[in-house]
Design an enzyme around this catalytic site. Structure first.
Site, PDB file in Angstrom:
ATOM      1  N   ASP A 132      21.271  -4.797 -76.564  1.00  0.00           N
ATOM      2  CA  ASP A 132      22.159  -5.951 -76.585  1.00  0.00           C
ATOM      3  C   ASP A 132      21.965  -6.715 -77.880  1.00  0.00           C
ATOM      4  O   ASP A 132      20.999  -6.498 -78.619  1.00  0.00           O
ATOM      5  CB  ASP A 132      21.901  -6.851 -75.366  1.00  0.00           C
ATOM      6  CG  ASP A 132      20.448  -7.272 -75.281  1.00  0.00           C
ATOM      7  OD1 ASP A 132      20.021  -8.052 -76.155  1.00  0.00           O
ATOM      8  OD2 ASP A 132      19.723  -6.821 -74.362  1.00  0.00           O
ATOM      9  N   GLU A 136      15.285  27.904 -88.301  1.00  0.00           N
ATOM     10  CA  GLU A 136      15.520  26.523 -87.831  1.00  0.00           C
ATOM     11  C   GLU A 136      14.957  25.513 -88.833  1.00  0.00           C
ATOM     12  O   GLU A 136      15.555  24.465 -89.074  1.00  0.00           O
ATOM     13  CB  GLU A 136      14.884  26.325 -86.454  1.00  0.00           C
ATOM     14  CG  GLU A 136      15.664  26.997 -85.331  1.00  0.00           C
ATOM     15  CD  GLU A 136      14.927  26.941 -83.989  1.00  0.00           C
ATOM     16  OE1 GLU A 136      15.624  26.959 -82.953  1.00  0.00           O
ATOM     17  OE2 GLU A 136      13.682  26.908 -83.974  1.00  0.00           O
TER      18      GLU A 136
END
Ligand code: DGJ
Length: 730
Positions: free
Chosen positions: A534, A614
């Site tokens: 928030d 990877e």
């Protein structure tokens, strides 16, 4: 002048670049809300019609004016107990037990130079920021309401809050004090809210508003919560991402909150947002004030993407600390999903070395480094390094990590206490528990009574000692349970309704002290993922871990929902291992990278376990992120998928509109399927853009109207990324 006041008409017009916010005190001193929308240059009270709807009473002074009722007029800050039967913004109990508040206009004051609301985070502004304060008074009780409005013109944002002041002789019990109330007397509206749960936060849902009914979006968990974000959008039924009217209501608060959206007998819509009144009470002694959190309001007539961009700008420019606003943040590797509780210094150093080789820049040591903590059953509160487990001190570890060329970050969960901790054995009364009742435990922990200064001091002392001793550039501030048994030993029986709000004020105070004392340490907010995402937390923490769900496909929905209110530079997002730890799903590493790049970008895996191929992909990902970092973190963000489709797409456009980055993830590959077509947004229609991947040159108009189609894709969750560069004007 962005604030215009017609003293004779008692008309207040607040203007931002595109919007007008207007209110008017009528002949009875009732402050009416007349408009929030595009600028009109007009007194919008001409739209207000009075009507006798029956059973809607009239203020005494209106006698036979049966058409004049507080129940049918659009109110700026609604009253209670005096004839407005819609949801009220304030509820009080006076010393004699009566429960009315009848606000009447009592003057105004122009403000210059934004100040933070007392004890709470607030938009920053500067010495030039303009504001307006309107005083309403309840003549009987002496309870005054000071309505404050700050203008953030460039971002089309108005910030509202309320200070209630007791100018009477007797204490007043406040039972509800909303930050904002707004009436929309005409037209059907819909509401978009952001619900969720742990590991699936801020899912956007759009709903109609039942006439005569009320929708409530709320948290009573002590935190703003995974379940309901303190942000809603009201919009017209035909509003889309690209067009239409919408109004945003974002509460800058991290505790219990309530957003009420109701439609009355005549369909008039009312929005109220503020601290949740259930369980809340505040005893306002004579001469004292109560300050509500700020509500960040914005309006757009150009659809939801434009509204989101207003919020992105204002959060970047006015909420996040200037120190972190444009700072390049290190690409981090977090130890949580790499090791969980199972680590020692040697293991962490191996992790650091392999991370460094791939281009990562900071190692964050997550949960488990303190007290006797090897699982989640113990030691919260004992913020002292477990040297026996690590095999060295925190200082030494941080130095060795730095010697490997990485910065160092550390996890803490300050607001919590484990029953099995030295702190609890010494101060059992520091936890929020109720007398004679066994406390509700959650994740085997209790919550500290953060409203108490001695607890704030203890935590400040412990955390500062660590930050002074070890080289720590980053703190991950976690919070892993909701509050229950919210009873404080420090408060008398008749003030226990203050405990939850005081918890939040205490947490903010601690964050304030720490950020002031250690401005160079960046704090990332976290609450079991995104359970406290928030604007209040963003004031102290420039980024917040978005979710404990690191599955890239699930993250598409979580980050998309989050983007309605919050900019990507605030969204903690990491590439994690596959099969994913939460869902067991396998997603290509390229796709995981693109999704995490729509956030703060980091890794949540053990790089040593990657294959050579990877590792090469990760190296390239980090290079790509750095290449586009400024565009991603500082550019304009657009959601591009408007309806149910088999893909999710988004893009970033630089402020000068000279470059753009489009990302697309196919969430459902179909045999012999359709070609995904994405219509871009935010480009300059007259400029020519070159696609880096194909070399095609197209006008911004073509890209936005005709779009880009992609060839059929195969495999699981394939992705595409297209970089567009505007050609130099001849
Ligand atoms: C919840 C957080 O969201 C995780 O990332 C991790 O830090 C754990 N807590 C540790 O307990």
């Amino acid at each position: 002048m962005s604030i215009r006041i017609d003293e004779k008409e008692r008309l207040f017009s607040l203007e931002t670049v595109h919007t007008l916010y207007q209110m008017k005190a009528d002949e009875n001193g009732v402050l009416l809300h007349t408009w929030y929308g595009l600028k009109t240059g007009t007194d919008m009270s001409y739209r207000i019609r009075t009507v006798n709807r029956g059973f809607s009473g009239n203020p005494y002074e209106m006698q036979t004016r049966f058409d004049y009722s507080l129940d049918t007029l659009p109110q700026e800050y609604s009253t209670d107990g005096v004839g407005d039967y819609r949801p009220s913004a304030v509820q009080v109990t006076l010393a004699n037990g009566s429960r009315s508040a009848d606000w009447r206009y009592a003057g105004y004051r122009l403000l210059k130079g934004k100040e933070k609301p007392q004890g709470l985070p607030g938009l920053r502004g500067n010495a030039e920021t303009e504001g307006l304060e309107i005083k309403l008074e309840d003549r009987v009780s002496g309870l005054n309401a000071f309505l404050t409005y700050w203008l953030f013109e460039a971002q089309d944002v108005i910030v509202r809050s309320v200070r209630l002041e007791n100018s009477g002789d007797e204490a007043i019990r406040i039972r509800k004090a909303a930050s904002v109330c707004m009436d929309f007397p005409y037209g059907t509206k819909e509401v978009i809210h952001f619900h969720g749960r742990h590991a699936m936060e801020r899912v956007a849902e759009r709903a109609g508003i039942p006439q005569g009914g009320r929708l409530a979006f709320e948290s009573r968990r002590g935190m703003s919560s995974h379940q309901s974000n303190p942000y809603i959008i009201l919009c017209d039924p035909d509003t889309t991402e690209r067009q239409g009217q919408c109004w945003g209501f974002m509460l800058m608060y991290s505790g219990n909150h309530l957003e009420e959206v109701s439609a009355d007998q005549a369909g008039s819509v009312r929005v109220i947002s503020g601290i949740h009144p259930e369980g809340f009470e505040w005893m306002l002694e004579p001469g004292k004030s109560f300050q509500t959190p700020e509500a960040i309001l914005s309006f757009s007539a150009e659809g939801l993407n434009a509204l989101s961009r207003n919020y992105h700008r204002v959060i970047r420019e006015e909420v996040i600390s200037p120190r972190w606003r444009d700072a390049k943040k290190p690409v981090l590797v977090n130890s949580w999903e790499a090791t969980y509780f199972d680590f020692n210094a040697e293991k962490l150093l191996c992790l650091a070395r392999s991370a460094k080789e791939l281009g990562m820049e900071m190692l964050v040591l997550d949960d488990g480094w303190f007290g006797k903590r090897d699982d989640d059953s113990t030691s919260l509160g004992d913020w002292v390094c477990n040297e026996a487990k690590l095999g060295c001190s925190l200082k030494e570890l941080s130095e060795r990590i730095h010697a490997e060329g990485l910065k160092f970050g550390l996890w803490v969960e300050p607001e919590m206490i484990s029953p099995d901790s030295d702190l609890y054995r010494e101060h059992p009364d520091w936890a929020l528990t109720e007398p004679e009742r066994l406390p509700m435990i959650s994740r085997r922990q209790l919550v500290l009574d953060m409203g108490r200064e001695e607890i704030q001091d203890y935590l400040f002392g412990r955390i500062s000692a660590i930050l002074r001793d070890a080289r720590v550039e980053y703190i991950k501030w976690d919070c892993n349970r909701s509050i229950a048994n919210c009873w404080s030993l420090a408060l008398p029986e008749d003030r226990q309704g203050e405990a939850a709000h005081r918890f939040m004020l205490g947490t903010y105070r601690l964050l304030e002290r720490l950020t002031e004392a250690f401005p160079e340490v960046m704090i990332e907010g976290c609450s079991g993922g995104g359970g406290r995402f928030d604007a209040g937390m963003l004031y102290y923490c420039p980024q917040i871990w978005c979710s404990d769900n690191t599955d890239a496909i699930e993250r598409l929905e979580i980050q998309r929902g989050t983007s309605y209110g919050y900019p990507v530079c605030t969204m903690g997002a990491h590439v994690s291992a596959c099969p994913n730890h939460q869902t067991g799903r396998n997603v290509p590493l390229e796709t995981r990278g693109i999704v995490a790049q729509a956030g703060t970008f980091g890794y949540e895996l053990n790089p040593e376990k990657l294959t050579e191929a990877e590792k090469e992909t990760v190296k390239k990902q980090i290079e790509t992120f750095h290449r586009f970092e400024t565009l991603i973190e500082g550019g304009d963000y657009y959601r591009l998928d408007e309806s149910e489709t088999d893909y999710t797409a988004w893009m970033f456009v630089s402020p000068k509109k000279d470059e753009a980055l489009l990302s697309l993830v196919t969430t459902h590959v179909r045999a012999n399927g359709m070609f995904p077509l994405v219509r871009l947004q935010g480009l300059d229609p007259d400029r020519i853009y070159r696609r880096e991947d194909t070399g095609e040159e197209l006008t911004g108009a073509a890209l936005m109207q005709g779009g880009i189609s992609f060839p059929q894709m195969t495999g699981d969750y394939p992705c595409e990324q297209v970089y567009l560069l505007a050609m130099k004007n001849e």
